[in-house]
Design a protein around this motif. Structure first.
Motif, mmCIF file in Angstrom:
data_model
loop_
_atom_site.group_PDB
_atom_site.id
_atom_site.type_symbol
_atom_site.label_atom_id
_atom_site.label_comp_id
_atom_site.label_asym_id
_atom_site.label_seq_id
_atom_site.Cartn_x
_atom_site.Cartn_y
_atom_site.Cartn_z
ATOM 1 N N ILE A 81 10.407 35.057 13.199
ATOM 2 C CA ILE A 81 9.553 34.317 12.269
ATOM 3 C C ILE A 81 9.934 34.666 10.834
ATOM 4 C CG2 ILE A 81 7.175 33.953 11.509
ATOM 5 C CD1 ILE A 81 6.351 34.646 14.426
ATOM 6 N N ALA A 82 10.196 35.944 10.582
ATOM 7 C CA ALA A 82 10.636 36.359 9.250
ATOM 8 C C ALA A 82 11.969 35.705 8.890
ATOM 9 C CB ALA A 82 10.755 37.881 9.191
ATOM 10 N N ALA A 83 12.871 35.602 9.861
ATOM 11 C CA ALA A 83 14.169 34.964 9.614
ATOM 12 C C ALA A 83 14.001 33.480 9.318
ATOM 13 C CB ALA A 83 15.084 35.167 10.818
ATOM 14 N N ARG A 84 13.120 32.813 10.045
ATOM 15 C CA ARG A 84 12.882 31.383 9.777
ATOM 16 C C ARG A 84 12.332 31.166 8.371
ATOM 17 N NH1 ARG A 84 9.201 29.835 14.328
ATOM 18 N NH2 ARG A 84 9.918 31.611 15.487
ATOM 19 N N ASN A 85 11.455 32.046 7.941
ATOM 20 C CA ASN A 85 10.928 31.932 6.576
ATOM 21 C C ASN A 85 12.017 32.169 5.541
ATOM 22 O OD1 ASN A 85 8.257 31.301 7.242
ATOM 23 N ND2 ASN A 85 7.800 33.452 7.617
ATOM 24 N N ALA A 86 12.896 33.136 5.806
ATOM 25 C CA ALA A 86 14.006 33.400 4.884
ATOM 26 C C ALA A 86 14.947 32.201 4.817
ATOM 27 C CB ALA A 86 14.762 34.649 5.315
ATOM 28 N N ILE A 87 15.194 31.563 5.941
ATOM 29 C CA ILE A 87 16.041 30.367 5.961
ATOM 30 C C ILE A 87 15.380 29.244 5.171
ATOM 31 C CG2 ILE A 87 16.947 28.546 7.473
ATOM 32 C CD1 ILE A 87 17.440 30.792 9.564
ATOM 33 N N LEU A 88 14.080 29.069 5.322
ATOM 34 C CA LEU A 88 13.354 28.051 4.555
ATOM 35 C C LEU A 88 13.466 28.305 3.060
ATOM 36 C CD1 LEU A 88 11.400 25.605 4.486
ATOM 37 C CD2 LEU A 88 9.536 27.272 4.576
ATOM 38 N N GLY A 89 13.285 29.554 2.641
ATOM 39 C CA GLY A 89 13.423 29.904 1.225
ATOM 40 C C GLY A 89 14.833 29.656 0.719
ATOM 41 N N SER A 90 15.831 29.960 1.542
ATOM 42 C CA SER A 90 17.227 29.733 1.148
ATOM 43 C C SER A 90 17.542 28.253 1.018
ATOM 44 C CB SER A 90 18.171 30.376 2.162
ATOM 45 O OG SER A 90 17.995 31.766 2.196
ATOM 46 N N ILE A 91 17.048 27.452 1.938
ATOM 47 C CA ILE A 91 17.268 26.000 1.868
ATOM 48 C C ILE A 91 16.595 25.431 0.621
ATOM 49 C CG2 ILE A 91 16.671 23.799 2.977
ATOM 50 C CD1 ILE A 91 17.164 25.236 5.678
ATOM 51 N N ALA A 92 15.391 25.899 0.321
ATOM 52 C CA ALA A 92 14.703 25.446 -0.892
ATOM 53 C C ALA A 92 15.508 25.818 -2.132
ATOM 54 C CB ALA A 92 13.302 26.049 -0.967
ATOM 55 N N LEU A 93 16.057 27.027 -2.166
ATOM 56 C CA LEU A 93 16.846 27.465 -3.319
ATOM 57 C C LEU A 93 18.114 26.624 -3.484
ATOM 58 C CD1 LEU A 93 17.413 29.425 -5.636
ATOM 59 C CD2 LEU A 93 18.507 30.930 -3.976
ATOM 60 N N ILE A 94 18.826 26.403 -2.413
ATOM 61 C CA ILE A 94 20.064 25.627 -2.494
ATOM 62 C C ILE A 94 19.777 24.194 -2.921
ATOM 63 C CG2 ILE A 94 21.966 24.665 -1.126
ATOM 64 C CD1 ILE A 94 21.850 27.327 0.501
ATOM 65 N N GLY A 95 18.760 23.583 -2.318
ATOM 66 C CA GLY A 95 18.411 22.211 -2.681
ATOM 67 C C GLY A 95 17.984 22.077 -4.135
ATOM 68 N N LEU A 96 17.140 22.989 -4.579
ATOM 69 C CA LEU A 96 16.689 22.930 -5.970
ATOM 70 C C LEU A 96 17.814 23.252 -6.949
ATOM 71 C CD1 LEU A 96 13.186 24.537 -5.539
ATOM 72 C CD2 LEU A 96 13.678 22.176 -6.203
ATOM 73 N N ASP A 97 18.698 24.169 -6.576
ATOM 74 C CA ASP A 97 19.870 24.439 -7.424
ATOM 75 C C ASP A 97 20.711 23.184 -7.596
ATOM 76 O OD1 ASP A 97 19.434 27.057 -8.140
ATOM 77 O OD2 ASP A 97 20.699 27.906 -6.557
ATOM 78 N N LEU A 98 20.933 22.467 -6.505
ATOM 79 C CA LEU A 98 21.735 21.238 -6.579
ATOM 80 C C LEU A 98 21.072 20.170 -7.436
ATOM 81 C CD1 LEU A 98 23.075 20.924 -2.934
ATOM 82 C CD2 LEU A 98 24.389 21.422 -4.999
ATOM 83 N N LEU A 99 19.749 20.149 -7.461
ATOM 84 C CA LEU A 99 19.039 19.148 -8.253
ATOM 85 C C LEU A 99 18.868 19.532 -9.729
ATOM 86 C CD1 LEU A 99 16.186 18.110 -5.798
ATOM 87 C CD2 LEU A 99 18.179 16.776 -6.461
ATOM 88 N N LEU A 100 18.696 20.815 -10.003
ATOM 89 C CA LEU A 100 18.313 21.229 -11.345
ATOM 90 C C LEU A 100 19.461 21.733 -12.224
ATOM 91 C CD1 LEU A 100 14.985 23.072 -10.497
ATOM 92 C CD2 LEU A 100 15.272 20.791 -11.450
ATOM 93 N N ILE A 101 20.514 22.275 -11.642
ATOM 94 C CA ILE A 101 21.568 22.868 -12.467
ATOM 95 C C ILE A 101 22.564 21.843 -13.018
ATOM 96 C CG2 ILE A 101 23.471 24.516 -12.508
ATOM 97 C CD1 ILE A 101 21.874 26.203 -10.491
#
Length: 161
Positions: A81-101
């Motif tokens: 469950i902790a790993a799934r949450n970490a993956i969710l946070g990583s996907i959010a970071l990558i997606g937002l980086d692609l949109l905002l930078i």
């Protein structure tokens, strides 16, 4: 378990509050002294650095709270469950980086925000908030643990000090 967990949140928020509040309030002098070493006005390049430093000071808080919540999942034998949450946070970071930078995605012809380093800080902060909320929800759902609302109150009062 809940008492020691609540104490950990209280101690963390009490110690992080003043440091993060100081960084948010005095980010301009920190940038000016640390990078420019002068007392004149700083240019527009430094303005992005000031906002970035403020955003990352707030990120420290959410990142710490998310880490403490995640440790609770790991300590109770729920690493998947902790790993799934970490993956969710990583996907959010990558997606937002692609949109905002970047300014645009040339291969798709899409104009984007083009915020550069400030966009990276915004994406980092937003992904930490997503991670914190997902871990908080997972702890409630799988362990029955609810974070006491007092931790935010402790952080705000420590920041005012």
């Amino acid at each position: 378990m809940g008492g020691s967990r609540s104490r950990a949140l209280t101690y963390s928020s009490s110690s992080l509050g003043p440091i993060c509040a100081f960084t948010v309030v005095f980010s301009e002098p920190i940038i000016r002294i640390g990078l420019y070493n002068d007392h004149r006005g700083i240019g527009t390049r430094a303005t992005a650095g000031i906002l970035t430093l403020r955003l990352l000071a707030v990120w420290v808080i959410f990142s710490t709270f998310a880490s403490l919540q995640n440790l609770l999942l790991l300590a109770t034998g729920k690493p998947s469950i902790a790993a799934r949450n970490a993956i969710l946070g990583s996907i959010a970071l990558i997606g937002l980086d692609l949109l905002l930078i970047p300014n645009d995605l040339r291969f798709l012809g899409l104009p984007l925000a083009g915020l550069g380093v400030t966009g990276a800080a915004l994406a980092t902060l937003a992904s930490a908030i997503v991670l914190w909320l997902s871990v908080k929800w997972a702890n409630h759902r799988h362990l029955g643990y609810r974070e006491q609302s007092g931790s935010l109150r402790h952080f705000i009062s420590a920041g005012i000090l």
